[in-house]
Design a protein around this motif. Structure first.
Motif, PDB file in Angstrom:
ATOM      1  N   LEU A  84       0.823  -1.055   0.135  1.00  0.00           N
ATOM      2  CA  LEU A  84      -0.050  -0.245   0.319  1.00  0.00           C
ATOM      3  C   LEU A  84       1.064   1.231  -0.356  1.00  0.00           C
ATOM      4  CD1 LEU A  84      -3.338   1.163   0.132  1.00  0.00           C
ATOM      5  CD2 LEU A  84      -2.513   1.379   2.631  1.00  0.00           C
ATOM      6  N   TYR A  85       0.905   1.812  -0.595  1.00  0.00           N
ATOM      7  CA  TYR A  85       1.639   3.260  -1.049  1.00  0.00           C
ATOM      8  C   TYR A  85       0.911   4.388  -1.497  1.00  0.00           C
ATOM      9  CZ  TYR A  85       1.904   3.162  -6.339  1.00  0.00           C
ATOM     10  OH  TYR A  85       1.090   2.886  -7.187  1.00  0.00           O
ATOM     11  N   TYR A  86       1.523   5.733  -0.994  1.00  0.00           N
ATOM     12  CA  TYR A  86       1.587   6.626  -1.468  1.00  0.00           C
ATOM     13  C   TYR A  86       2.867   6.746  -2.711  1.00  0.00           C
ATOM     14  CZ  TYR A  86       0.719  11.950  -2.720  1.00  0.00           C
ATOM     15  OH  TYR A  86      -0.048  12.959  -3.544  1.00  0.00           O
ATOM     16  N   SER A  87       1.992   7.647  -3.599  1.00  0.00           N
ATOM     17  CA  SER A  87       3.822   7.991  -4.417  1.00  0.00           C
ATOM     18  C   SER A  87       3.272   9.267  -5.385  1.00  0.00           C
ATOM     19  CB  SER A  87       3.803   7.177  -5.931  1.00  0.00           C
ATOM     20  OG  SER A  87       5.997   7.834  -5.711  1.00  0.00           O
ATOM     21  N   THR A  88       4.230  10.665  -5.376  1.00  0.00           N
ATOM     22  CA  THR A  88       3.842  12.293  -5.330  1.00  0.00           C
ATOM     23  C   THR A  88       4.254  12.198  -7.001  1.00  0.00           C
ATOM     24  OG1 THR A  88       4.291  13.051  -3.227  1.00  0.00           O
ATOM     25  CG2 THR A  88       4.171  13.971  -5.472  1.00  0.00           C
ATOM     26  N   TYR A  89       5.700  11.276  -6.733  1.00  0.00           N
ATOM     27  CA  TYR A  89       6.754  12.109  -8.490  1.00  0.00           C
ATOM     28  C   TYR A  89       7.526  10.351  -8.837  1.00  0.00           C
ATOM     29  CZ  TYR A  89       7.071  16.355  -6.429  1.00  0.00           C
ATOM     30  OH  TYR A  89       6.486  17.839  -5.922  1.00  0.00           O
ATOM     31  N   GLY A  90       6.311   8.855  -8.004  1.00  0.00           N
ATOM     32  CA  GLY A  90       7.334   8.258  -8.353  1.00  0.00           C
ATOM     33  C   GLY A  90       8.398   6.911  -8.369  1.00  0.00           C
ATOM     34  N   HIS A  91       9.116   7.443  -6.879  1.00  0.00           N
ATOM     35  CA  HIS A  91      10.144   7.335  -6.393  1.00  0.00           C
ATOM     36  C   HIS A  91       9.515   5.609  -5.285  1.00  0.00           C
ATOM     37  CE1 HIS A  91      11.736  11.322  -7.362  1.00  0.00           C
ATOM     38  NE2 HIS A  91      12.637  10.367  -7.422  1.00  0.00           N
TER      39      HIS A  91
END
Length: 199
Positions: free
Chosen positions: A7-14
């Motif tokens: 389960l994740y959150y990624s703003t710029y793809g890292h």
């Protein structure tokens, strides 16, 4: 074999890249693995103006999804040494699960990214781990048997509390092979622990 949610959150793809590596490592053990992301809370015009990566393939998770898994591995970038508001907002909605003890005894883990080497990787991991403990999960880190976190010949993320990467202030640095190896190792390790608990 255990069912695992990355389960994740990624703003710029890292963190998206790290999530894929965590999932790949867990799948190597034969575990069933799903990768999902939490909802974006920034207004779309703000996200587009900030060049957020909005075309991520992972489906958006709901809080109700969490109960179906034996292990939950949470990834989020840092925000001033703590988890992103998007991830915090999602976890803040788990009160019903907490009240029922629905996640008690499941396995939990965390991974993160920061702009700099000393930009709050460990405090961000602990901000996630605190939530996992309150929800009753058994926390698993990234043990020193992953020797990559001891490297001194290159700039690298990695912590005994979870896999990490360094993105640079402008987001130009991408996860290195060593950092992705740490993420894969953590995925395998969580899956192995979950397998012992749930097989």
């Amino acid at each position: 074999m255990p069912r695992i949610l990355v389960l994740y959150y990624s703003t710029y793809g890292h963190i998206e890249q790290m999530a894929a590596a965590v999932a790949a490592g867990a799948r190597e053990t034969g575990a069933t693995v799903d990768v999902k992301r939490v909802p974006e809370t920034a207004p779309e015009d703000v996200a587009r103006a900030g060049h957020f990566k909005l075309d991520q393939a992972a489906p958006v998770a709901t809080v109700a999804d969490l109960e179906a898994y034996d292990a939950i591995i949470v990834g989020t970038p840092t925000r001033y040494g703590r988890m992103s508001s998007q991830m915090a907002s999602f976890l803040d909605q788990t009160g019903g699960l907490w009240m029922r003890g629905a996640l008690n005894g499941k396995v939990g883990a965390a991974f993160t990214s920061t702009a700099s080497q000393h930009g709050g990787q460990e405090t961000t991991l602990f901000s996630v781990i605190t939530n996992l403990l309150h929800l009753g999960l058994v926390v698993v880190g990234l043990p020193y048997s992953f020797q990559g976190q001891l490297k001194l010949d290159e700039v690298t993320g990695g912590s005994p509390y979870g896999a990490t990467t360094i993105a640079a202030g402008d987001g130009s640095r991408q996860p290195t092979e060593n950092e992705l190896a740490g993420a894969r190792f953590q995925g395998r390790h969580v899956a192995a622990i979950a397998s012992k608990l749930f097989d």
